[in-house]
Design an enzyme around this catalytic site. Structure first.
Site, PDB file in Angstrom:
ATOM      1  N   HIS A 219       0.847  -1.185   0.000  1.00  0.00           N
ATOM      2  CA  HIS A 219       0.000   0.000   0.000  1.00  0.00           C
ATOM      3  C   HIS A 219       0.887   1.242   0.000  1.00  0.00           C
ATOM      4  O   HIS A 219       2.026   1.208   0.486  1.00  0.00           O
ATOM      5  CB  HIS A 219      -0.880   0.024   1.250  1.00  0.00           C
ATOM      6  CG  HIS A 219      -2.005  -0.954   1.230  1.00  0.00           C
ATOM      7  ND1 HIS A 219      -3.174  -0.742   1.900  1.00  0.00           N
ATOM      8  CD2 HIS A 219      -2.140  -2.160   0.618  1.00  0.00           C
ATOM      9  CE1 HIS A 219      -3.990  -1.765   1.717  1.00  0.00           C
ATOM     10  NE2 HIS A 219      -3.378  -2.644   0.937  1.00  0.00           N
TER      11      HIS A 219
ATOM     12  N   CYS B  91      -2.757  -0.024   7.342  1.00  0.00           N
ATOM     13  CA  CYS B  91      -1.982   1.213   7.223  1.00  0.00           C
ATOM     14  C   CYS B  91      -2.146   2.105   8.447  1.00  0.00           C
ATOM     15  O   CYS B  91      -1.178   2.725   8.897  1.00  0.00           O
ATOM     16  CB  CYS B  91      -2.364   1.949   5.946  1.00  0.00           C
ATOM     17  SG  CYS B  91      -1.889   1.017   4.469  1.00  0.00           S
TER      18      CYS B  91
ATOM     19  N   CYS C  29      -6.509   2.148   5.503  1.00  0.00           N
ATOM     20  CA  CYS C  29      -7.160   0.906   5.903  1.00  0.00           C
ATOM     21  C   CYS C  29      -6.632   0.501   7.292  1.00  0.00           C
ATOM     22  O   CYS C  29      -5.717   1.136   7.813  1.00  0.00           O
ATOM     23  CB  CYS C  29      -6.856  -0.187   4.878  1.00  0.00           C
ATOM     24  SG  CYS C  29      -5.137  -0.750   4.924  1.00  0.00           S
TER      25      CYS C  29
ATOM     26  N   GLU D 223       0.890   3.915   1.801  1.00  0.00           N
ATOM     27  CA  GLU D 223       1.347   4.350   3.123  1.00  0.00           C
ATOM     28  C   GLU D 223       2.488   3.475   3.634  1.00  0.00           C
ATOM     29  O   GLU D 223       3.468   3.991   4.184  1.00  0.00           O
ATOM     30  CB  GLU D 223       0.196   4.283   4.143  1.00  0.00           C
ATOM     31  CG  GLU D 223      -1.002   5.122   3.783  1.00  0.00           C
ATOM     32  CD  GLU D 223      -2.099   4.365   3.035  1.00  0.00           C
ATOM     33  OE1 GLU D 223      -3.280   4.653   3.296  1.00  0.00           O
ATOM     34  OE2 GLU D 223      -1.773   3.497   2.201  1.00  0.00           O
TER      35      GLU D 223
END
Length: 152
Positions: free
Chosen positions: A47, A80, A77, A49
């Site tokens: 992801h 993260c 999410c 992040e």
């Protein structure tokens, strides 16, 4: 946030969900950036992040990212949001909310949960329209591609 949007555009060009993140020091210096790479790297962990956090920790040679701000185009999410807490990021700024998986305010409040050992300052809705449009446009194109492929 404009820089995070540029990284999101790069993700879209690589056929990744267009989410971009930029980690900035207190003095305004950009430390790192990331964009989704799950499809290309074949891992659920890639992801935007997480990539920005990992890159910053490696660059700074420390896992505590105190006095930093993460700008990200979509509400993080659970994975993260947890990583932001674990990395001790000071502030989170995000664009679009994520009613299906958002873990900072929409579904969960991981970054502000008093039971955890670190909490972040959160600013939401920065360039929200632009951040939302890049995502909706991406998924609209994906649905159209799927329709076009099923016709053949």
């Amino acid at each position: 946030m404009k820089m995070a949007l540029k990284w999101a555009e790069k993700a879209a060009k690589r056929d990744e969900v267009p989410i971009g993140a930029v980690l900035v020091a207190a003095d305004g210096t950009v430390i790192s950036h990331g964009y989704n790479m799950r499809e290309n790297w074949k891992t659920p962990l890639a992801h935007a992040e997480i990539i920005a956090i990992q890159t910053a920790a490696k660059k700074l040679q420390q896992w505590r990212l105190l006095d930093t701000t993460l700008y990200v185009t979509l509400e993080p999410c659970p994975m993260c949001a947890g990583a932001l807490v674990q990395a001790r990021v000071g502030r989170l700024v995000y664009g679009a909310t994520d009613p299906k998986a958002g873990a900072t305010e929409s579904l969960y409040r991981i970054c502000s949960d008093a039971r955890l050992n670190h909490r972040l300052e959160i600013t939401r809705g920065v360039l929200e329209k632009e951040c939302g449009e890049i995502l909706t446009g991406f998924f609209r194109r994906k649905r159209q591609q799927k329709k076009d492929t099923s016709k053949n």
